[in-house]
Design an enzyme around this catalytic site. Structure first.
Site, PDB file in Angstrom:
ATOM      1  N   SER A 112     -15.908  18.529  28.230  1.00  0.00           N
ATOM      2  CA  SER A 112     -14.659  19.198  27.870  1.00  0.00           C
ATOM      3  C   SER A 112     -13.700  18.413  26.986  1.00  0.00           C
ATOM      4  CB  SER A 112     -13.922  19.631  29.131  1.00  0.00           C
ATOM      5  OG  SER A 112     -14.467  20.836  29.589  1.00  0.00           O
ATOM      6  N   LYS A 124      -3.213  18.037  28.919  1.00  0.00           N
ATOM      7  CA  LYS A 124      -3.968  19.195  29.392  1.00  0.00           C
ATOM      8  C   LYS A 124      -3.327  19.713  30.678  1.00  0.00           C
ATOM      9  CE  LYS A 124      -8.781  20.576  30.366  1.00  0.00           C
ATOM     10  NZ  LYS A 124     -10.170  20.110  30.505  1.00  0.00           N
ATOM     11  N   SER A 169     -13.421  22.558  27.687  1.00  0.00           N
ATOM     12  CA  SER A 169     -12.256  23.288  28.123  1.00  0.00           C
ATOM     13  C   SER A 169     -10.928  22.712  27.637  1.00  0.00           C
ATOM     14  CB  SER A 169     -12.232  23.340  29.655  1.00  0.00           C
ATOM     15  OG  SER A 169     -12.146  22.037  30.193  1.00  0.00           O
TER      16      SER A 169
END
Ligand code: GLN
Length: 483
Positions: free
Chosen positions: A181, A82, A157
């Site tokens: 997330s 990420k 996210s």
């Protein structure tokens, strides 16, 4: 349980990859070829990555790895990271214009550990800006789409990480979870995602959002792969003062096909009643029946305090965000702009106006508001108290039950554009995931079945450091869901 982008070779597990590479080291190159051909075919639609490393670089690393004595537990796995986790020499944007050209001079602890364990970083994945969002539509660059249906969001996210793994554009990935997330995108893409106990995985090198809630965790196609990655990245780190001093590295041993205990499992009514999609509920009920068939005790429990978890979470997360994001001022951190004004305040204002997106600005405003003099007691302090009560409720619950189970999300993945324009609707997607972060507990999302061709995520959670049992129950779900 794999979307149409995957091929047989591109979808192999870490265990199979290691075995094939041990038999024939050149297999690693065929595997890399295969994954990159999936990327070539589908990435322009999916847009899981912000920065993808060129294949030549990845091949070079594979050559280096094969020359080393030990190939390590990750065995050449292609790991997507990420874009809020620092990678030395690889741009790390946090999904924001503010950090568009930032190249970290060091690796996050989790990234060093992945490299030391035979993992190869394949790229940095798309995300909601500064991890604020639940759909990956808040990225400053472009939205990521759901591999099961391009008209739907992949959750967020960590949407880029989940999609890269689901669509076989990576072997496994790392995400971060402040209020859901990792688990929400895992649920919406049909992958396995773990939010570890607070402090189990080092946050050193993770760009902070809500520091008392943030945890890094794995996203994988299979429960076993998630356990292997968790074994690699967990453990005490002197560089993170909230890091726990506990034994780790044994989670993989809990991934067996049968329950290791006759678990007593709680279902919290508030998590599976209001606003739940009918089809989604059917999958859940069927699964509970199957678990009972395996000798587990499943009992429904009420926890009325949960109605306060969303407002509590958003007050605390925004307060911490407003403080964490104060450093991006265009001078010390963040974009350097050609500013006309003479005053430093002009630089600040312009950098923050242009560098941050609307959702980030909204949160800084609200976060600053709830911390301001005269309001602090009524908002922030109150939220901190409710948080403590929630923790105590869970502690009581887990005196009686080994584990708990719920839906990860009450609904199927929303359509692109459906929730993004309505902040309250957007925040409500996290209804079942935020209480876990507030209490610092471990939780995992595992696919439990399908409705209308879309995956349904089941959340398994438990008391602090119960990752082993959680992984065991998740593996049992993986086995029984198709029976
Ligand atoms: N959707 C939640 C938020 O926007 C959680 C995000 C996260 O876990 N990083 O705060």
């Amino acid at each position: 349980m794999l979307p149409p982008q995957c091929t047989q070779v591109a979808s192999i597990s870490i265990r199979t990859l290691r075995k094939r590479v041990a038999e024939d080291p050149d297999f690693l190159f065929s595997y890399i070829d295969e994954v990159y051909s999936v990327i070539e075919k589908y990435e322009h639609r999916l847009r899981a990555y912000i920065t993808l490393r060129p294949k030549s670089e990845v091949v070079e690393e594979a050559e280096r790895l094969l020359k080393s004595k030990e190939i390590g537990p990750l065995g050449g796995a292609l790991v997507a990271i990420k874009d809020n986790i620092s990678t030395k020499g690889i741009r790390t944007t946090c999904g924001s214009k503010m950090l568009e050209s930032y190249v970290p001079p060091y690796d996050a602890t989790v990234v060093s550990k992945i490299k030391e364990s035979g993992g190869i970083i394949i790229g940095k994945t798309n995300m909601d800006e500064f991890a604020m969002g639940s759909t990956t539509e808040n990225s400053a660059f472009y939205p990521t789409l759901n591999p099961w249906d391009y008209g739907r969001v992949p959750g967020g996210s960590s949407g880029g990480s989940a999609v890269a793994v689901a669509a076989c554009e990576a072997t496994v990935a790392l995400g971060s979870d402040t209020g859901g997330s990792i688990r929400l995108p895992a649920a919406y893409t049909g992958t396995v995602g773990i939010k570890p106990t607070y402090g189990l995985v080092s946050r050193y090198g993770l760009i902070a959002y809500g520091s008392s809630l943030d945890q890094i965790g794995p996203i994988a196609r299979y429960v076993e792969d998630a356990a292997v990655v968790l074994d690699v990245i967990s453990g005490h780190d002197p560089r993170d003062s909230t890091s726990l001093r506990v034994r780790t590295g044994y989670f993989r041993d809990y991934v067996v096909d049968y329950p290791l205990k006759n678990y007593r499992v709680a279902v919290i009514e508030e998590m599976v009643s209001e606003g739940v999609d009918r089809g989604v509920m059917k999958v859940f009920s069927k699964l509970l029946e199957k678990l009972e068939g395996r000798g587990l005790t499943v009992e429904f429990k009420r926890m009325p305090l949960l109605q306060y978890s969303l407002p509590t979470y958003y007050i605390i997360a925004m307060a911490e965000a407003s403080s964490n994001l104060a450093r991006y001022d265009g001078l010390k951190y963040g974009v350097r702009l050609e500013v006309e004004g003479k005053l430093w305040t002009d630089v600040y204002r312009k950098a923050r106006m242009l560098g941050f997106g609307d959702e980030v600005k909204r949160r800084i405003l609200i976060g600053t508001y709830v911390l301001s003099e005269g309001l602090y007691e009524g908002y922030y302090l109150k939220a901190a108290k409710v948080r403590r009560l929630l923790y105590e409720e869970f502690t009581k619950l887990f005196k009686v039950y080994d584990l708990a189970i719920s839906l990860t999300s009450p609904i199927l993945p929303p359509r692109v554009g459906e929730v993004i324009s309505d902040p309250i609707k957007l925040y409500s997607l996290d209804i079942n995931t935020v209480p876990i972060n507030l209490a610092g507990l471990p939780a995992l999302s595992v696919p439990g079945g399908f409705v209308e061709g879309l995956p349904v995520g089941i959340q398994v959670f438990g008391p602090p450091l119960s990752e082993g049992y959680i992984l065991n129950l998740a593996r049992v779900i993986e086995v029984i869901r198709d029976e």
